[in-house]
Motif scaffolding. Sequence first.
Motif, mmCIF file in Angstrom:
data_model
loop_
_atom_site.group_PDB
_atom_site.id
_atom_site.type_symbol
_atom_site.label_atom_id
_atom_site.label_comp_id
_atom_site.label_asym_id
_atom_site.label_seq_id
_atom_site.Cartn_x
_atom_site.Cartn_y
_atom_site.Cartn_z
ATOM 1 N N SER A 246 0.815 -1.208 0.000
ATOM 2 C CA SER A 246 0.000 0.000 0.000
ATOM 3 C C SER A 246 0.858 1.271 0.000
ATOM 4 O O SER A 246 0.628 2.183 -0.791
ATOM 5 N N LEU A 247 1.856 1.310 0.871
ATOM 6 C CA LEU A 247 2.725 2.498 0.931
ATOM 7 C C LEU A 247 3.531 2.673 -0.350
ATOM 8 O O LEU A 247 3.752 3.806 -0.811
ATOM 9 N N ILE B 148 1.296 4.201 -2.958
ATOM 10 C CA ILE B 148 1.126 5.632 -2.700
ATOM 11 C C ILE B 148 2.342 6.408 -3.198
ATOM 12 O O ILE B 148 2.210 7.423 -3.887
ATOM 13 N N GLN C 149 2.413 9.095 -6.291
ATOM 14 C CA GLN C 149 2.848 10.481 -6.095
ATOM 15 C C GLN C 149 3.930 10.849 -7.118
ATOM 16 O O GLN C 149 3.909 11.932 -7.682
ATOM 17 N N THR D 120 -1.379 17.371 -2.974
ATOM 18 C CA THR D 120 -2.637 16.630 -3.015
ATOM 19 C C THR D 120 -3.284 16.936 -4.350
ATOM 20 O O THR D 120 -2.963 17.918 -5.002
ATOM 21 N N SER E 160 -4.669 9.557 -8.334
ATOM 22 C CA SER E 160 -4.912 9.737 -6.903
ATOM 23 C C SER E 160 -4.095 8.717 -6.119
ATOM 24 O O SER E 160 -4.263 7.512 -6.283
ATOM 25 N N SER E 161 -3.188 9.210 -5.286
ATOM 26 C CA SER E 161 -2.356 8.286 -4.500
ATOM 27 C C SER E 161 -3.167 7.634 -3.385
ATOM 28 O O SER E 161 -2.892 6.491 -3.001
ATOM 29 N N HIS E 162 -4.180 8.330 -2.879
ATOM 30 C CA HIS E 162 -5.056 7.715 -1.870
ATOM 31 C C HIS E 162 -5.765 6.498 -2.476
ATOM 32 O O HIS E 162 -5.812 5.427 -1.877
ATOM 33 N N SER E 163 -6.299 6.689 -3.664
ATOM 34 C CA SER E 163 -6.986 5.587 -4.339
ATOM 35 C C SER E 163 -6.023 4.454 -4.660
ATOM 36 O O SER E 163 -6.376 3.282 -4.526
ATOM 37 N N GLY F 221 -3.302 3.612 -3.037
ATOM 38 C CA GLY F 221 -2.942 2.918 -1.802
ATOM 39 C C GLY F 221 -4.019 1.985 -1.293
ATOM 40 O O GLY F 221 -3.754 0.821 -0.979
ATOM 41 N N GLY G 146 -6.012 6.156 -10.191
ATOM 42 C CA GLY G 146 -5.328 5.652 -8.998
ATOM 43 C C GLY G 146 -5.809 4.273 -8.614
ATOM 44 O O GLY G 146 -5.029 3.402 -8.224
ATOM 45 N N GLY H 219 -3.581 0.968 -8.506
ATOM 46 C CA GLY H 219 -3.488 0.281 -7.220
ATOM 47 C C GLY H 219 -3.881 -1.181 -7.305
ATOM 48 O O GLY H 219 -3.228 -2.051 -6.720
#
Length: 193
Positions: A13-14, A17, A21, A43, A48-51, A53, A140, A144
């Motif tokens: 996950s990290l 992300i 990014q 941001t 999307s890095s949140h997506s 991850g 993202g 992911g």
Amino acid sequence: MEIKQMNRGIATSLSAIGIAQALKIFTHKKVTGKWDWKQAFTTGGMPSSHSAGVSALASYVAANKGTGHTETALAVVFGTIVMYDAQGIRRHTGEIAHLVNDLEDSFVSLSGDFPSLEFEKREKELKEILGHQPIEVLGGAVFGILFGLISAQIENDERRRNRRENRKNSSKVQFNSNEVYIPAKRRDIKNRR
């Protein structure tokens, strides 16, 4: 002393992300024609890095535990909430910040025309790029999912390789103090007689 490895799901996950990014630098260059290294620390933007991850974690867990497992359900549900938030609430907050910054610019110009109107402009504008467009969230998520599945496949390949090596090593006859080690399969056969 044995050094324990980091949980593979967390590492997956990290890593997703971090890579997402870094990809923002290249997508920004493609869109604007300019290199901007600061994009790696912002941001918003594509992907999307949140997506990335949460999707990497969910697909990794699903590949290892199965889609019917509780851990998969948790990862998917919380991941969906994060992605919804990224393209919903956070994006709208950014749009409101844009309007507030425009409103402040209007007050600055009005205060020049009307000296009795006292207005001090803030030194720093509100940050406007907070969330993501739906396509950025989708980008993202796709990245992911692929990253999580690849990570799970690598881990599963490593497990298979280790099991083969362990089986190969356990089938060798070992001599210790005049005793013969008989592998488990042969021991079971011997005990049945």
